[in-house]
Design a protein around this motif. Structure first.
Motif, mmCIF file in Angstrom:
data_model
loop_
_atom_site.group_PDB
_atom_site.id
_atom_site.type_symbol
_atom_site.label_atom_id
_atom_site.label_comp_id
_atom_site.label_asym_id
_atom_site.label_seq_id
_atom_site.Cartn_x
_atom_site.Cartn_y
_atom_site.Cartn_z
ATOM 1 N N PRO A 124 2.154 -13.288 7.801
ATOM 2 C CA PRO A 124 1.597 -12.472 6.716
ATOM 3 C C PRO A 124 0.109 -12.188 6.957
ATOM 4 O O PRO A 124 -0.621 -13.040 7.471
ATOM 5 C CB PRO A 124 1.782 -13.349 5.474
ATOM 6 C CG PRO A 124 2.848 -14.324 5.847
ATOM 7 C CD PRO A 124 2.729 -14.527 7.327
ATOM 8 N N LYS A 125 -0.311 -10.969 6.572
ATOM 9 C CA LYS A 125 -1.724 -10.608 6.695
ATOM 10 C C LYS A 125 -2.548 -11.529 5.809
ATOM 11 O O LYS A 125 -2.110 -11.917 4.727
ATOM 12 C CB LYS A 125 -1.946 -9.167 6.250
ATOM 13 C CG LYS A 125 -1.468 -8.136 7.212
ATOM 14 C CD LYS A 125 -1.833 -6.759 6.700
ATOM 15 C CE LYS A 125 -1.409 -5.672 7.642
ATOM 16 N NZ LYS A 125 -1.714 -4.345 7.100
ATOM 17 N N GLY A 128 -3.803 -8.569 1.681
ATOM 18 C CA GLY A 128 -2.907 -7.443 1.495
ATOM 19 C C GLY A 128 -1.479 -7.758 1.883
ATOM 20 O O GLY A 128 -1.123 -8.888 2.204
ATOM 21 N N LYS A 129 -0.663 -6.680 1.813
ATOM 22 C CA LYS A 129 0.757 -6.830 2.115
ATOM 23 C C LYS A 129 1.019 -6.596 3.598
ATOM 24 O O LYS A 129 0.222 -6.020 4.299
ATOM 25 C CB LYS A 129 1.560 -5.817 1.302
ATOM 26 C CG LYS A 129 1.500 -6.047 -0.179
ATOM 27 C CD LYS A 129 2.328 -4.994 -0.887
ATOM 28 C CE LYS A 129 2.283 -5.218 -2.385
ATOM 29 N NZ LYS A 129 3.069 -4.220 -3.101
ATOM 30 N N GLY A 130 2.198 -7.032 4.024
ATOM 31 C CA GLY A 130 2.622 -6.791 5.395
ATOM 32 C C GLY A 130 2.387 -7.982 6.305
ATOM 33 O O GLY A 130 1.966 -9.060 5.876
ATOM 34 N N LYS A 131 2.685 -7.731 7.554
ATOM 35 C CA LYS A 131 2.559 -8.800 8.549
ATOM 36 C C LYS A 131 1.737 -8.300 9.723
ATOM 37 O O LYS A 131 1.627 -7.106 9.965
ATOM 38 C CB LYS A 131 3.945 -9.248 9.038
ATOM 39 C CG LYS A 131 4.741 -9.973 7.987
ATOM 40 C CD LYS A 131 5.985 -10.579 8.574
ATOM 41 C CE LYS A 131 6.682 -11.412 7.494
ATOM 42 N NZ LYS A 131 7.716 -12.247 8.041
#
Length: 154
Positions: A124-125, A128-131
C-alpha cells in the motif's frame, strides 16, 4: 578402511577436475558406494563417468566386492554447499528458514557466510489509495537456512 580408500580416490579425481565438487558421499554396509557431484558449470554424463572410472578402475573386485553409483545433483535438489549458491547467482531461489519463513527471490550475492535475495513486492502507498512496487531484500546466513532450492520456471 574401504571407505577411506574410496574417499582418497574420489578426492584425487576431483583434484584433477577442480570444476567438480562433492555434494554427498557414502559407503553403505553392503559396500554400495554412492557419490553425488555437482559442477560450477553443471554436470555432464561424461563427468559422472570420469569420477566413476577414477574410483572403479583403482579398486580390486577380487579384494572387495562393491557397487558404485555416481550421479549429479538434480535441478530440484536442495542447495547444500556454498559453491552451489555461487553457481546459481541470478536465479530465483525458494528459501525456507529455520524460523519456518519462506522467502522467494533472486539470488544476487553469495559469500561463505550468507546469501542475499532480492524481489519486488506490491505494498500500500504510504499516502493515499493504491499500491506501489517496492524492492525488498533479505540477507540470510547459511545457519538460518533449513532448505533452499532453485525455482524452475517454464
Amino acid at each position: 578402511m574401504f571407505k577411506g580408500t574410496v574417499k582418497k580416490l574420489l578426492d584425487e579425481a576431483l583434484n584433477q577436475r577442480e570444476d567438480l565438487f562433492i555434494i554427498d558421499f557414502d559407503v553403505l554396509a553392503d559396500n554400495t558406494i554412492k557419490v553425488v557431484i555437482d559442477g560450477d558449470k553443471g554436470v555432464l554424463v561424461e563427468d559422472c563417468m570420469f569420477v566413476s572410472r577414477a574410483i572403479e578402475h583403482n579398486l580390486d573386485r577380487e579384494e572387495q566386492d562393491f557397487s558404485l553409483e555416481v550421479l549429479s545433483a538434480g535441478a530440484t535438489a536442495p542447495l547444500t554447499k556454498y559453491r552451489q549458491y555461487k553457481k546459481n547467482l541470478g536465479r530465483t531461489l525458494s528459501v525456507k528458514t529455520i524460523e519456518n519463513e519462506t522467502i522467494e527471490g533472486t539470488l544476487t550475492q553469495a559469500n561463505e557466510e550468507k546469501i542475499l535475495l532480492e524481489w519486488k513486492a506490491r505494498e500500500p502507498k504510504p499516502v493515499g489509495k493504491g499500491k506501489v512496487t517496492v524492492k525488498k531484500q533479505a540477507e540470510i546466513s547459511y545457519d538460518a537456512i533449513s532448505k533452499a532450492q532453485v525455482v524452475i520456471k517454464f
